[in-house]
Design a protein around this motif. Structure first.
Motif, short mmCIF file in Angstrom:
data_model
loop_
_atom_site.label_atom_id
_atom_site.label_comp_id
_atom_site.label_asym_id
_atom_site.label_seq_id
_atom_site.Cartn_x
_atom_site.Cartn_y
_atom_site.Cartn_z
N ASN A 266 0.86 -1.19 0.00
CA ASN A 266 0.00 0.00 0.00
C ASN A 266 0.89 1.24 0.00
O ASN A 266 1.04 1.94 1.00
N TYR A 267 1.49 1.50 -1.15
CA TYR A 267 2.42 2.62 -1.25
C TYR A 267 1.74 3.97 -1.03
O TYR A 267 2.33 4.85 -0.38
N PRO A 268 0.55 4.23 -1.55
CA PRO A 268 -0.09 5.53 -1.29
C PRO A 268 -0.25 5.83 0.20
O PRO A 268 0.02 6.95 0.65
N LEU A 269 -0.69 4.84 0.97
CA LEU A 269 -0.84 5.05 2.41
C LEU A 269 0.52 5.28 3.06
O LEU A 269 0.67 6.15 3.95
N ALA A 270 1.54 4.53 2.63
CA ALA A 270 2.87 4.70 3.19
C ALA A 270 3.43 6.09 2.87
O ALA A 270 4.07 6.72 3.72
N SER A 271 3.20 6.57 1.65
CA SER A 271 3.71 7.89 1.28
C SER A 271 3.01 8.98 2.09
O SER A 271 3.65 9.95 2.52
N ALA A 272 1.71 8.84 2.31
CA ALA A 272 0.99 9.83 3.11
C ALA A 272 1.50 9.83 4.56
O ALA A 272 1.71 10.89 5.16
N ALA A 273 1.73 8.65 5.12
CA ALA A 273 2.26 8.56 6.48
C ALA A 273 3.66 9.15 6.57
O ALA A 273 4.02 9.81 7.55
N SER A 274 4.46 8.96 5.53
CA SER A 274 5.81 9.51 5.51
C SER A 274 5.78 11.03 5.48
O SER A 274 6.56 11.70 6.17
N VAL A 275 4.90 11.60 4.67
CA VAL A 275 4.77 13.05 4.61
C VAL A 275 4.30 13.60 5.95
O VAL A 275 4.74 14.68 6.38
N MET A 276 3.45 12.87 6.64
CA MET A 276 3.00 13.32 7.96
C MET A 276 4.17 13.40 8.92
O MET A 276 4.27 14.36 9.72
N LEU A 277 5.08 12.43 8.87
CA LEU A 277 6.28 12.50 9.71
C LEU A 277 7.15 13.69 9.34
O LEU A 277 7.69 14.38 10.20
N LEU A 278 7.31 13.91 8.04
CA LEU A 278 8.13 15.03 7.58
C LEU A 278 7.53 16.36 8.02
O LEU A 278 8.26 17.26 8.47
N VAL A 279 6.23 16.50 7.93
CA VAL A 279 5.56 17.73 8.36
C VAL A 279 5.74 17.94 9.86
O VAL A 279 5.94 19.07 10.32
#
Length: 302
Positions: A266-279
């Motif tokens: 589930n790459y889309p969910l992983a990318s969204a979670a990664s951006v949340m960490l970055l933010v």
């Protein structure tokens, strides 16, 4: 006879405007030469830092369900639990690391005994001399049911305790890794503080604690903020330590992202979670800038 105006500084060639003599040596680089020297670093940063971050941000709003990837991530109980665990543990680790690092850094600044100074530097540098896996397996051996800590507790009739695969074990292991980062940043700040100010406060009747609180702390405040921001930003991205010491019972955001990429695809969910960490990391940096100002923060980091 040469006039005074014709005599140049020793080691530098003299040349008057319009003359054909040698030009004076200039230590500064031209813009193009400086750009040429740093161009390999700029290329590497672009390829391995900026491009992946930009692509990650784009994928988080274009792949899968688009912007709904973020709402899907926040609606997931696993992601919410991991996010809360990561943020709370990050705050606790930051407080512990900066607190312990401040004590060590101040003793490194003020200690007089060469032996004590060497022991303190050894304790600070030891985590850098060991790999991440080695450090974590050493902690596993220490905290296991048959480890040294439970053996010690058994001597006083306590235990064995189940310490591993809980948030406390992750906090301990991450703090052990992050304390040196806090020490190095705060030690540089303490070096810039004149110890005569503390001595003056003591001579006017202030206790040691009051002198540190009223003299050292205000001067070192930008360094504390910079150190806390650095520790927190690094801590929330830890992966190996939560996996080895926390296990499945204590999921952190990094391990949840890894599961979504490698196990659930589930790459889309992983990318969204990664951006949340970055933010979250950028928000902490923005808060640090707002608290102490850009110039004071840069001086503290430098």
């Amino acid at each position: 006879m040469a006039t005074t105006s014709e005599v140049d500084e020793p080691g530098r060639a003299s040349a008057r405007p319009g003359s054909s003599g040698p030009r004076a040596w200039d230590s500064s680089l031209g813009n193009w030469r400086a750009l040429l020297l740093v161009s390999p670093l700029v290329v590497l940063l672009g390829l391995f830092v900026f491009y992946p971050l930009v692509k990650l941000g784009i994928d988080s709003v274009t792949a899968g369900e688009g912007l709904r990837n973020y709402s899907t991530a926040l609606d997931s109980p696993a992601v919410r639990r991991a996010l809360v665990t990561t943020m709370v543990a990050g705050v606790v680790i930051t407080v512990l690391s900066v607190g312990i690092g401040a004590l060590l850094a101040w003793y490194l600044r003020t200690v007089q005994s060469p032996v004590v100074l060497a022991v303190l530097w050894l304790a600070v540098l030891a985590p850098f001399w060991m790999g991440t896996v080695v450090k974590n397996y050493a902690i596993i051996l220490l905290f296991s049911r048959n480890g040294a800590l439970n053996d010690l507790l058994g001597l006083i009739g306590v235990g064995p305790l189940s310490i591993l695969y809980k948030p406390g074990a992750v906090i301990f292991g991450t703090t052990y890794t992050m304390v040196p980062y806090a020490v190095f940043s705060l030690y540089a700040v303490f070096l810039s503080i004149d110890l005569a100010l503390v001595a003056a406060a003591r001579s006017m009747g202030a206790s040691r604690t009051r002198a540190l609180w009223t003299v050292v702390l205000p001067l070192a405040l930008p360094g504390f903020v910079a150190s806390a921001a650095l520790v927190f930003a690094i801590t929330i991205g830890f992966y190996v330590t939560p996996v080895l010491l926390g296990g499945a019972q204590t999921p952190f955001m990094a391990s949840v992202i890894q599961d979504n990429v490698l196990n659930y695809f589930n790459y889309p969910l992983a990318s969204a979670a990664s951006v949340m960490l970055l933010v979250a990391a950028l928000a902490i940096l923005g808060l640090a800038l707002a608290l102490v100002g850009r110039e004071r923060l840069v001086r503290a980091v430098a």
